[in-house]
Design a protein around this motif. Structure first.
Motif, PDB file in Angstrom:
ATOM      1  N   ASP A   1     -39.637 -17.327 -14.288  1.00 38.89           N
ATOM      2  CA  ASP A   1     -39.799 -18.559 -13.517  1.00 38.89           C
ATOM      3  C   ASP A   1     -38.803 -19.618 -13.984  1.00 38.89           C
ATOM      4  O   ASP A   1     -38.378 -19.639 -15.142  1.00 38.89           O
ATOM      5  CB  ASP A   1     -41.219 -19.111 -13.692  1.00 38.89           C
ATOM      6  N   GLU A   2     -38.452 -20.501 -13.065  1.00 41.17           N
ATOM      7  CA  GLU A   2     -37.634 -21.645 -13.456  1.00 41.17           C
ATOM      8  C   GLU A   2     -38.419 -22.485 -14.455  1.00 41.17           C
ATOM      9  O   GLU A   2     -39.605 -22.764 -14.237  1.00 41.17           O
ATOM     10  CB  GLU A   2     -37.276 -22.488 -12.230  1.00 41.17           C
ATOM     11  N   PRO A   3     -37.822 -22.873 -15.581  1.00 41.30           N
ATOM     12  CA  PRO A   3     -38.584 -23.597 -16.599  1.00 41.30           C
ATOM     13  C   PRO A   3     -38.983 -24.984 -16.132  1.00 41.30           C
ATOM     14  O   PRO A   3     -38.230 -25.644 -15.394  1.00 41.30           O
ATOM     15  CB  PRO A   3     -37.599 -23.681 -17.781  1.00 41.30           C
ATOM     16  N   PRO A   4     -40.166 -25.443 -16.535  1.00 40.93           N
ATOM     17  CA  PRO A   4     -40.550 -26.822 -16.210  1.00 40.93           C
ATOM     18  C   PRO A   4     -39.668 -27.805 -16.964  1.00 40.93           C
ATOM     19  O   PRO A   4     -38.915 -27.441 -17.872  1.00 40.93           O
ATOM     20  CB  PRO A   4     -42.004 -26.903 -16.689  1.00 40.93           C
ATOM     21  N   ALA A   5     -39.763 -29.070 -16.577  1.00 45.31           N
ATOM     22  CA  ALA A   5     -38.954 -30.115 -17.216  1.00 45.31           C
ATOM     23  C   ALA A   5     -39.194 -30.139 -18.721  1.00 45.31           C
ATOM     24  O   ALA A   5     -40.297 -29.842 -19.195  1.00 45.31           O
ATOM     25  CB  ALA A   5     -39.287 -31.466 -16.603  1.00 45.31           C
ATOM     26  N   ARG A   6     -38.162 -30.493 -19.457  1.00 47.64           N
ATOM     27  CA  ARG A   6     -38.274 -30.555 -20.921  1.00 47.64           C
ATOM     28  C   ARG A   6     -39.303 -31.591 -21.345  1.00 47.64           C
ATOM     29  O   ARG A   6     -40.094 -31.370 -22.255  1.00 47.64           O
ATOM     30  CB  ARG A   6     -36.900 -30.900 -21.509  1.00 47.64           C
TER      31      ARG A   6
END
Length: 423
Positions: free
Chosen positions: A209-214
């Motif tokens: 999955d695309e990583p969530p915001a840092r």
């Protein structure tokens, strides 16, 4: 005689050397810096890890990837993959600044000697050290399916054999594997005008999955924290607590090392694969042989239905398997002294020391002891700090390397390591 000889100058070898130099050890580093990244990955590839989890390790944290990028006006942002070329250039910069010189000659044989070890260098010189660390990366462990054994190098290669894919322009190539290396290789092939297909044993492809915001609300971070190996508490444990991982029962460690973070494509390569790459799911190669200038592959699907296909070349993107027997750098006597499970990697102690006193290991070959982080740059910091403490402890307690013969015992002479006259 050096305190420490580091064999290998990739992310692990360079990180260990930086920590060893800061600890005041006399050391020598052998190997071409970042060779795997410079010579065994096609241009246009990207790191799968986040930029903030891709730094080599020095004790003060001065030579991080983001520092290198900032000095060159290049962004290193969360969620944006780092080009392999940029990472290799960063590693060379780290070597120049954080390591007291790298000897780019190659070690060709390591054996035990009284008080330590002897390493034969490719020009015939023999170097001696009280302790040695093998940071040889992944190249000795490239895995090619046995079904392809009958093919020659013109017909089959491993994905790590290529620094360029240009020789395959206008040809037909079959890539075997369902992980990042297979999918990104196939994408690059199609983008240069190669007809490429991917042969996958599984019944579906897996995509990260695309990583969530840092930066996220605390409650979301608490539910699934970021780590250098991905989001979630399990990945966080693998990334941040390799010392605790080693305390797990051996069967549990072996299972996790073999199955965790299995084959999957990065989210950012998916759109480059699905529209253009032919994907054959649920197929396993049973045999392969040359058919004129082509390769004929015989496969079987999940239902046992056979199928044949012809292709110009096969690229096995089938990963790496760390085994004691593949440590050809060690002479036979020394390799035989390494304790290991059947057909498995050497046993590794708490300080990355093998069963041979003074012989240390780093990188992929330690994943069964310290977990999946050792397959990534993420594990270099823990390894360097822990291993150098172990080296210092070994130097205090000794002896390292070869066993000193008892009085009156005739020492068996090993083979002459010299290739010729010393230059």
């Amino acid at each position: 005689m050096y305190d420490l000889l580091v064999v290998g100058a990739g992310p692990y070898g360079l990180s260990i050397a930086s920590h060893a130099a800061a600890a005041g050890l006399s050391l020598r580093v052998l190997g071409r810096p970042m060779a795997s990244w410079r010579d065994h990955m096609p241009r246009g590839m990207f790191l799968k890890s986040e930029p903030w989890a891709s730094s080599l390790s020095d004790p003060q944290g001065r030579w991080r990837l983001e520092t290198y990028c900032a000095g060159r006006g290049v962004a290193a942002r969360h969620g944006e993959p780092v080009p392999v070329e940029l990472f290799a250039s960063y590693g060379l910069w780290f070597a120049r600044n954080a390591v007291p010189g790298v000897d780019e000659r190659m070690a060709v044989r390591v054996r035990a000697c009284p008080g330590g070890f002897e390493a034969l260098v490719d020009d015939g010189e023999v170097l001696r050290a009280r302790t040695v660390v093998l940071a040889v990366g992944v190249m000795p462990f490239a895995e090619v399916p046995a079904a392809l054994d009958g093919l020659g190098p013109e017909q089959v290669s491993h994905s790590s054999d290529h620094s360029s894919l240009s020789r395959f322009r206008g040809r037909d190539v079959t890539v075997i594997g369902g992980g990042q290396a297979a999918l990104e290789t196939a994408a690059l092939l199609c983008e240069q005008g190669t007809r490429a297909r991917v042969l996958v044993r599984a019944d579906r492809l897996r995509w990260n999955d695309e990583p969530p915001a840092r930066e996220r609300p605390w409650y979301r971070s608490a539910r699934a924290p970021h780590s250098g190996l991905g989001c979630g508490w399990r990945n966080w444990f693998y990334a941040e607590r390799p010392g605790l991982f080693r305390r797990l029962p051996e069967p549990t460690r072996a299972r996790i090392a073999a199955t965790a973070l299995g084959p999957a494509g990065a989210w950012w390569v998916r759109d480059r694969v699905e529209p253009v790459v032919e994907v054959m799911l649920g197929h396993e190669v049973t045999s392969a042989y040359a058919s004129g200038i082509d390769v004929r592959l015989e496969t079987v699907d999940r239902d046992g239905t056979p199928m044949c296909l012809e292709t110009d070349h096969v690229i096995a993107a089938t990963g790496f398997r760390a085994r004691r027997e593949r440590l050809g750098l060690l002479d036979d006597d020394l390799r035989a002294r390494l304790a290991a499970g059947p057909d498995g990697p050497p046993e590794i102690g708490r300080d990355f020391e093998s069963s041979v006193p003074g012989l240390f290991m780093a990188g992929l070959i330690t994943a069964s002891a310290f977990g999946p982080a050792m397959r990534f740059v993420q594990g270099a910091g823990f390894t360097a700090d822990t291993l150098v403490r172990g080296v210092r402890r070994r130097l205090r307690t000794g002896p390292a390397g070869g066993r000193v013969p008892a009085p009156g015992e005739r020492r068996r002479q090993g083979p002459d390591l010299r290739l010729g006259a010393r230059r």
